[in-house]
Design an enzyme around this catalytic site. Structure first.
Site, mmCIF file in Angstrom:
data_model
loop_
_atom_site.group_PDB
_atom_site.id
_atom_site.type_symbol
_atom_site.label_atom_id
_atom_site.label_comp_id
_atom_site.label_asym_id
_atom_site.label_seq_id
_atom_site.Cartn_x
_atom_site.Cartn_y
_atom_site.Cartn_z
ATOM 1 N N LYS A 188 0.869 -1.188 0.000
ATOM 2 C CA LYS A 188 0.000 0.000 0.000
ATOM 3 C C LYS A 188 0.904 1.236 0.000
ATOM 4 O O LYS A 188 1.558 1.532 0.997
ATOM 5 C CB LYS A 188 -0.902 0.022 1.239
ATOM 6 C CG LYS A 188 -1.792 1.249 1.232
ATOM 7 C CD LYS A 188 -2.484 1.485 2.559
ATOM 8 C CE LYS A 188 -3.342 2.743 2.504
ATOM 9 N NZ LYS A 188 -2.584 3.967 2.184
ATOM 10 N N GLU A 263 9.876 1.034 10.695
ATOM 11 C CA GLU A 263 10.821 2.148 10.554
ATOM 12 C C GLU A 263 10.010 3.407 10.818
ATOM 13 O O GLU A 263 9.248 3.860 9.970
ATOM 14 C CB GLU A 263 11.429 2.108 9.153
ATOM 15 C CG GLU A 263 12.718 2.882 9.055
ATOM 16 C CD GLU A 263 12.520 4.245 8.437
ATOM 17 O OE1 GLU A 263 12.286 5.197 9.222
ATOM 18 O OE2 GLU A 263 12.577 4.348 7.214
ATOM 19 N N CYS A 297 13.035 10.939 7.652
ATOM 20 C CA CYS A 297 13.083 10.492 9.057
ATOM 21 C C CYS A 297 14.474 10.651 9.652
ATOM 22 O O CYS A 297 14.632 10.591 10.865
ATOM 23 C CB CYS A 297 12.707 9.015 9.156
ATOM 24 S SG CYS A 297 11.060 8.716 8.607
ATOM 25 N N GLU A 393 9.406 15.442 15.661
ATOM 26 C CA GLU A 393 10.169 15.801 14.462
ATOM 27 C C GLU A 393 9.413 16.860 13.663
ATOM 28 O O GLU A 393 8.199 16.786 13.503
ATOM 29 C CB GLU A 393 10.571 14.580 13.622
ATOM 30 C CG GLU A 393 9.486 13.805 12.960
ATOM 31 C CD GLU A 393 9.971 12.523 12.283
ATOM 32 O OE1 GLU A 393 11.108 12.461 11.800
ATOM 33 O OE2 GLU A 393 9.176 11.567 12.232
HETATM 34 C C1 SIN Z 1 12.943 7.884 5.573
HETATM 35 O O1 SIN Z 1 12.837 9.082 5.653
HETATM 36 O O2 SIN Z 1 12.104 7.130 6.064
HETATM 37 C C2 SIN Z 1 14.072 7.199 4.846
HETATM 38 C C3 SIN Z 1 15.229 8.045 4.610
HETATM 39 C C4 SIN Z 1 16.320 7.383 3.809
HETATM 40 O O3 SIN Z 1 16.268 6.214 3.432
HETATM 41 O O4 SIN Z 1 17.279 8.073 3.567
#
Ligand code: SIN
Length: 490
Positions: A188, A263, A297, A393
């Site tokens: 998805k 993640e 992230c 964040e």
């Molecule tokens: C993410 O922001 O979840 C992944 C970042 C990355 O793989 O560099």
């Protein structure tokens, strides 16, 4: 074929890749009533629609993945690797158009979007390379008769839920590992950016992936997510997204005891020790912080600089950030595109306002950009309280800088967060960088670099940033389970 070069040609090539459909068991299901509109965040125009699938349609995709699993998982590993290699070649052949498609639906500058396509493809070639090396072990049983053999087998049909900030790379990081291991997949994509995943899936079919092995299902999280997490046929869920949604999904997966890779969010600290190379630290901060307009992230969310170099660092950083070019993704030289949606802009605004209320001062930026819409000025803030940036964040182009007195304080402040995805340390002393880097609770630490994203690097977090690792030699483990056979020798 000459690759398209003008913005209009690039957009035209991207539009040709758009499929206003979902992919279920090799069939394209068109967007009908109640379809989801997909927007171009830089122009705020509608690019197209994808269907909001019903629970029955999602169940069809799951059934197809379950039916396709026995044959795909028993294929020779070499054949699965060869499929991945063919898929990667098709992606390379369509690199410019795919980059343009990412720019259209996500808004990231075209050069950065092509970089994402390469990053995405590197996961496929990485896993193509290890397909033939999924060895097991022969284990000494400790007695004279028995020999224990441990095999690594695919976990089964897998579900993946991917985010909008890397429409290609987060998809291939999961899909390539799944197909390499012998798993089938129902994916998805984020509703904001489904077209890239659909285009990549079309190329996977063209590369010879059997239809049921890969479905791409669009729709409401409450329907699609619930079917995927609730299904007993799906044996694993891999999710990239917020901690809040990750917790919810983990709860929904509990009754069927699925394997989980999560993640989740981060609030990455970046530490500049007093012996750091200042230019390198500034360049690393800018590279890490403003990638994807601050919407990754692993973007540094809070910058801690030793008090002896704090002002000099701030001056150079402000100069660099003020010079960043904000604009629409196909304009030459643009470094920062729009944020994904209005809510994202509001969140960034709120963070800036709170930082100012906490005593911070804006050194550059601090407001919406003159371009209007989703554009926000790249911002540097000093003198604020770090509490907000430690626990939430920003996911936008805001760089808050704080000062510290010694390494122990820097480590304590870095660790004072419930998150632990990425962290960064700048120091010219390898010993100090190692000591500090090892003391920080994070899954991924960059030393003297603001960029840690590499298919060879185990990617994943600790604490509320989740668990499991993606990419690297470890990334395949989440898609495999160990099975043993004990041979009683006579
Ligand atoms: C993410 O922001 O979840 C992944 C970042 C990355 O793989 O560099």
């Amino acid at each position: 074929m000459t690759p398209p070069t003008s913005p209009d040609d690039l957009k035209g090539a991207a539009r040709k890749l758009i499929r206003e459909a979902a992919l279920v068991d090799g069939a394209w299901i068109s967007a009908g009533d109640g379809a989801i509109a997909v927007e171009d965040p830089s122009e705020q125009t509608i690019l197209g629609h994808v269907p909001s699938l019903t629970a029955d349609q999602v169940d069809e995709a799951i059934a197809a993945a379950a039916d396709a699993f026995p044959e795909w998982s028993r294929r020779k590993a070499r054949e699965r690797g060869e499929f991945l290699t063919r898929w990667a070649a098709l992606i390379t052949a369509n690199e410019q158009a795919l980059g343009a498609l990412i720019s259209l639906e996500n808004g990231k500058p075209f050069a950065e979007a092509v970089g994402e396509v390469r990053y995405a493809n590197a996961f496929i070639t990485w896993f193509a390379g290890i397909a033939e090396h999924l060895d097991g072990r022969a284990i000494d049983s400790g007695n004279a008769q028995d020999l224990i053999l441990a095999f690594r087998e695919p976990v089964g049909p897998v579900a993946a839920i991917t985010p909008w900030n890397f429409p290609a790379a987060m998809m291939t990081r999961k899909a390539a590992a799944a197909f390499c291991a012998g798993c089938t997949l129902v994916l998805k994509p984020a509703s904001a950016t489904p077209f890239t995943a659909l285009a990549l899936a079309a190329l996977a079919l063209e590369a010879g992936l059997p239809p049921g092995c890969f479905s791409v299902v669009s729709g409401a999280q409450s329907v699609v997510g619930a079917r995927l997490t609730g299904s007993a046929a799906i044996r694993k869920l891999s999710f990239t997204g917020s901690t809040e949604v990750g917790r919810l999904l983990a709860g929904q997966c509990a009754p069927t005891l699925k394997r989980l890779s999560m993640e989740l969010g981060g609030a990455a600290p970046l530490l500049v020790l007093d012996d750091a190379d200042l230019e390198l630290a500034v360049a690393g901060t800018v590279a890490g912080k403003f990638r994807g307009a601050g919407q990754t992230c692993v973007c540094p969310n809070r910058i801690y600089v030793h008090e002896s170099i704090h002002d000099a660092f701030l001056e150079r950083l402000t100069e660099r950030v003020a010079a960043l070019k904000v604009g629409k993704p196909f304009e030459p030289g643009v470094e920062i595109g729009p944020l994904i949606d209005a809510k994202a802009v509001e969140k960034v605004e709120t963070h800036v306002a709170k930082a100012l209320a906490d005593g911070g001062r804006v050194l550059t930026g601090g407001a919406r950009h003159d371009l209007g819409g989703r554009f926000f000025q790249p911002t540097v803030i000093a003198g604020a309280d770090d509490a907000l940036f430690t626990c939430e964040e920003t996911f936008g182009p805001v760089c808050p800088v704080f000062s510290f007195r010694d390494d122990d304080e820097a480590v304590a402040r870095a660790n004072a967060s419930e998150f632990g995805l990425a962290a960064f340390v700048f120091s010219e002393s390898l010993n100090r960088a190692m000591r500090v880097g090892r003391a920080i609770d994070a899954g991924i630490v960059g030393v003297n670099t603001g960029l840690v994203s590499n298919p060879a690097n185990p990617f994943g977090g600790v604490k509320q940033s989740g668990y499991g690792r993606e990419g690297s030699a470890y990334g395949i483990d989440d898609y495999l389970q160990v099975k043993s056979l004990t041979l009683a020798l006579r």
